[in-house]
Design an enzyme around this catalytic site. Structure first.
Site, PDB file in Angstrom:
ATOM      1  N   GLN A 131     -23.793  -6.927  55.505  1.00 27.09           N
ATOM      2  CA  GLN A 131     -23.060  -6.611  54.271  1.00 27.09           C
ATOM      3  C   GLN A 131     -21.615  -7.096  54.365  1.00 27.09           C
ATOM      4  OE1 GLN A 131     -24.166  -4.731  51.340  1.00 27.09           O
ATOM      5  NE2 GLN A 131     -22.323  -5.782  50.651  1.00 27.09           N
ATOM      6  N   ASP A 217     -18.072   2.663  48.788  1.00 30.90           N
ATOM      7  CA  ASP A 217     -19.494   2.803  49.150  1.00 30.90           C
ATOM      8  C   ASP A 217     -19.888   4.224  48.748  1.00 30.90           C
ATOM      9  OD1 ASP A 217     -22.016   2.642  50.358  1.00 30.90           O
ATOM     10  OD2 ASP A 217     -21.262   2.780  52.412  1.00 30.90           O
ATOM     11  N   CYS A 256     -20.705  -2.239  47.783  1.00 27.74           N
ATOM     12  CA  CYS A 256     -21.876  -2.824  48.458  1.00 27.74           C
ATOM     13  C   CYS A 256     -23.168  -2.517  47.722  1.00 27.74           C
ATOM     14  CB  CYS A 256     -21.931  -2.356  49.909  1.00 27.74           C
ATOM     15  SG  CYS A 256     -21.988  -0.569  50.082  1.00 27.74           S
ATOM     16  N   ARG A 284     -25.481 -11.882  49.655  1.00 28.28           N
ATOM     17  CA  ARG A 284     -26.275 -11.430  50.805  1.00 28.28           C
ATOM     18  C   ARG A 284     -27.294 -12.511  51.172  1.00 28.28           C
ATOM     19  NH1 ARG A 284     -26.762  -5.974  51.651  1.00 28.28           N
ATOM     20  NH2 ARG A 284     -27.758  -6.689  53.559  1.00 28.28           N
TER      21      ARG A 284
HETATM   22  N1  NVA Z   1     -23.425   3.665  53.588  1.00 31.59           N
HETATM   23  C1  NVA Z   1     -24.623   3.392  52.813  1.00 31.59           C
HETATM   24  C2  NVA Z   1     -24.790   1.921  52.646  1.00 31.59           C
HETATM   25  C3  NVA Z   1     -25.941   1.553  51.741  1.00 31.59           C
HETATM   26  C4  NVA Z   1     -26.124   0.065  51.647  1.00 31.59           C
HETATM   27  C5  NVA Z   1     -25.830   4.018  53.478  1.00 31.59           C
HETATM   28  O1  NVA Z   1     -25.933   3.958  54.712  1.00 31.59           O
HETATM   29  O2  NVA Z   1     -26.685   4.577  52.772  1.00 31.59           O
HETATM   30  N1   CP Z   2     -26.080  -2.959  50.112  1.00 31.72           N
HETATM   31  C1   CP Z   2     -27.317  -2.796  50.610  1.00 31.72           C
HETATM   32  O1   CP Z   2     -27.567  -2.946  51.807  1.00 31.72           O
HETATM   33  O2   CP Z   2     -28.261  -2.474  49.687  1.00 31.72           O
HETATM   34  P1   CP Z   2     -29.758  -1.998  49.990  1.00 31.72           P
HETATM   35  O3   CP Z   2     -29.679  -0.641  50.628  1.00 31.72           O
HETATM   36  O4   CP Z   2     -30.407  -1.970  48.638  1.00 31.72           O
HETATM   37  O5   CP Z   2     -30.409  -2.980  50.909  1.00 31.72           O
END
Ligand code: NVA
Ligand code: CP
Length: 296
Positions: A131, A217, A256, A284
């Site tokens: 990411q 995020d 993200c 990505r």
């Molecule tokens: N910090 C988030 C990122 C998702 C892409 C998670 O770990 O759920």
């Molecule tokens: N940003 C990201 O990693 O998205 P996903 O959880 O949908 O893969």
């Protein structure tokens, strides 16, 4: 380079070459000179949900000539308690590479060691390297370079995405400000280990003033669902909004994804910056193709 397990394990030269290669992947999509994954079969082994990471890796592996299978951890014996070291030794004898999304960083490291095949961290509780490499590419693509960059991360400053930002700032020498309340700030030993120009404050306005990127995020990362109520109460206000953006005129607003409107970002600000945010998502694909090419 055999594996991509963290930003911590990369140096600035490697990061720059991934960003340069991502630009080539993007501009030559559909007409690449070579297909480096031809004849290869890769697996995506995921213990957590995913939209972007799954779709971009599945597409990217195929576009580079490879085959790919998706393994939900609960559908294989791993989900019934087979150790990662045994899973890795089996997969290493059959596959050419693996992309892993899980909880413990040690699991991707063990997988890489025991399988012996190129292994990519597709998100752990500790880091989300793909990411942040994609985000750096989006920033370079938009601003031309990382020179003079100041990124303000707003929200859960101790999540995987924030931690990867800390390592990126340390490695690439840009300024990172983390705006998070107490209890959601990165630990001092991590900051000391990383070094670099990283500051942490609970003062959101101070952190945002004059930044070149405002980044956020989710407040509740995957695996933290039981803490939802507490997190939402504590992180209230650590939000990217029109008022916050007015403190950083011209700043890129980045997320993200997935996004929770009304929590870490207002719906209005999300839509105003949707072009950047969805270009981050698209990038990505291009950045991970650059990573795949580098590992084979
Ligand atoms: N910090 C988030 C990122 C998702 C892409 C998670 O770990 O759920
Ligand atoms: N940003 C990201 O990693 O998205 P996903 O959880 O949908 O893969």
């Amino acid at each position: 380079m055999k594996n991509l397990l963290s930003i911590e394990s990369l140096d600035s030269g490697r990061i720059r070459s991934i960003l340069d290669s991502a630009a080539v992947m993007k501009s030559t999509r559909g007409r690449h000179d070579a297909l480096p994954l031809t004849g290869q079969c890769w697996a995506l082994m995921f213990s957590k949900s995913s939209t972007r990471t799954r779709v971009s890796f599945e597409t990217g592996i195929r576009e580079l000539g490879g085959n790919v299978m998706f393994l939900a951890a609960d559908d294989i014996q791993l989900g019934r308690g087979e150790p990662i070291c045994d899973t890795a030794r089996v997969m290493g004898r059959m596959l050419h590479g693996a992309v892993i999304r899980t909880y413990d960083q040690k699991d991707v490291e063990d997988f890489a060691d025991f399988s012996g095949i190129p292994t990519i961290n597709a998100l752990t509780d500790e880091e989300h390297p793909c990411q942040i490499l994609s985000d750096l590419f989006t920033i370079v693509e938009t601003r031309g370079s990382l020179d003079g960059l100041c990124v303000t991360f707003v929200g859960d400053g101790d999540c995987n995405v924030a931690r990867s930002w800390i390592w990126a700032a340390a490695r690439m020498g840009f300024e990172l400000r983390i705006a998070a309340p107490e209890g959601f700030q990165p630990p001092g030993d991590l900051l000391a280990r990383a070094g670099g120009n990283v500051s942490v404050t609970a003062d959101l306005q101070k952190a945002a003033a004059g930044a070149s990127v405002l980044y956020t995020d989710v407040w509740v990362s995957m695996g933290k669902e039981k803490e939802s109520e507490h997190r939402i109460a504590q992180l209230q206000g650590y939000q990217i909004s029109r008022e916050l953006c007015s403190l950083a005129p011209g700043a890129l607003v980045m997320h993200c994804l997935p996004a929770y409107r009304g929590k870490e970002i207002t719906g209005e600000t999300f839509e105003a910056h949707a072009e950047t945010i969805f270009r981050q998502a698209e990038n990505r694909l291009h950045t991970q193709k650059a990573i795949l090419k580098m590992l084979v």
